[in-house]
Motif scaffolding. Structure first.
Motif, short mmCIF file in Angstrom:
data_model
loop_
_atom_site.label_atom_id
_atom_site.label_comp_id
_atom_site.label_asym_id
_atom_site.label_seq_id
_atom_site.Cartn_x
_atom_site.Cartn_y
_atom_site.Cartn_z
N ALA A 41 0.83 -1.21 0.00
CA ALA A 41 0.00 0.00 0.00
C ALA A 41 0.86 1.26 0.00
N ASN A 42 1.96 1.23 0.74
CA ASN A 42 2.86 2.39 0.75
C ASN A 42 3.51 2.60 -0.61
N LYS A 43 3.89 1.50 -1.27
CA LYS A 43 4.50 1.63 -2.59
C LYS A 43 3.52 2.23 -3.60
N LEU A 44 2.25 1.83 -3.49
CA LEU A 44 1.23 2.32 -4.42
C LEU A 44 0.63 3.65 -3.97
N ASN A 45 1.02 4.08 -2.75
CA ASN A 45 0.42 5.29 -2.15
C ASN A 45 -1.10 5.16 -2.12
N ALA A 46 -1.55 3.95 -1.75
CA ALA A 46 -2.98 3.66 -1.74
C ALA A 46 -3.50 3.66 -0.31
N HIS A 47 -4.70 4.20 -0.13
CA HIS A 47 -5.34 4.26 1.19
C HIS A 47 -6.74 3.66 1.08
N VAL A 48 -7.33 3.42 2.24
CA VAL A 48 -8.68 2.86 2.26
C VAL A 48 -9.62 3.78 1.49
N GLY A 49 -10.38 3.20 0.56
CA GLY A 49 -11.29 3.96 -0.27
C GLY A 49 -10.76 4.24 -1.66
N ASP A 50 -9.44 4.09 -1.86
CA ASP A 50 -8.86 4.33 -3.18
C ASP A 50 -9.15 3.16 -4.12
N LEU A 51 -9.07 3.44 -5.42
CA LEU A 51 -9.25 2.40 -6.45
C LEU A 51 -7.89 2.00 -7.02
N VAL A 52 -7.69 0.70 -7.17
CA VAL A 52 -6.48 0.19 -7.84
C VAL A 52 -6.93 -0.72 -8.98
#
Length: 227
Positions: A41-52
């Protein structure tokens, strides 16, 4: 990425205790939900609620919403691991609901895993691996860490032992004058030494307690991490 029955997977790896954000049940409540490893998640800079967006080898793509993150504490897992529902992976791969690649079994006695893996492989004709073989690279690092712990602990015990020996030697040297005075006053050797025997007893008991504590610490450090 692993497509799983998340409730069964949670029982297998105690996932509920490893959640950093969100809840494992969110994967069942949100369409196309995904749980990401904390490092990933840190590598993708993704947080809860984000779309991947995920892509299959065939070029099929699907969007997933992040519903939580977890952390096993092992970088090789946290940096690449993610969970989605089994049906979503089957859809992404273009397979039917019978498509399953792995079955994980948790043993009550982890020491029987190697024997049972060979038994299951011979009985059902599928590739079967025990947890030590499947995590061979991680086990090597754990073995090296345990060896370093033993070496450092032993070195500290030796250094501390010499320190105590020096202190006791200096203490006895300082008491020689007192012993000589007691003898000059007519005290027998046994009576003179009686004043100093308790100190030696305390030193001996302290060494035994320290040795027992050190042995327990080293043995507990050798417990397998994965089961």
């Amino acid at each position: 990425m692993s497509g799983v029955n998340i409730l069964e997977e949670a029982k297998l790896v105690n996932l509920a205790d490893k959640m950093k954000t969100g809840e494992i049940e969110n994967l069942l409540q949100v369409d196309n939900g995904i749980l990401l490893g904390h490092g990933l998640a840190n590598k993708l800079n993704a947080h809860v609620g984000d779309l991947v967006t995920l892509a299959s080898p065939k070029g099929t793509t699907m969007s997933f919403r992040v519903v939580g993150t977890f952390q096993f504490g092992i970088g090789s897992l946290d940096n690449i691991k993610s969970y989605v529902s089994l049906k979503n992976v089957q859809q992404l791969m273009g397979k039917d609901n019978q498509y399953i690649t792995d079955i994980n079994i948790k043993m009550k006695d982890y020491t029987t895993a190697k024997t049972l893996a060979a038994t299951f492989g011979a009985k059902y004709g599928y590739k079967s691996e025990d947890w030590e073989t499947a995590n061979a690279s991680a086990m090597i690092s754990i073995t090296i860490r345990n060896m370093m712990t033993i070496v450092v602990s032993f070195t500290l015990l030796v250094v501390a032992g010499f320190g105590i020996y020096n202190i006791m030697t200096m203490t006895i040297q300082n008491k020689l004058k007192d012993i000589a005075i007691l003898k000059a006053e007519g005290s027998r050797q046994g009576i003179s030494c009686r004043y100093f025997i308790p100190v030696i007893d305390y030193w001996f008991l302290g060494c035994l307690d320290g040795l027992g504590f050190g042995v327990r610490h080293v043995l507990w450090g050798l417990e397998p991490a994965f089961p």
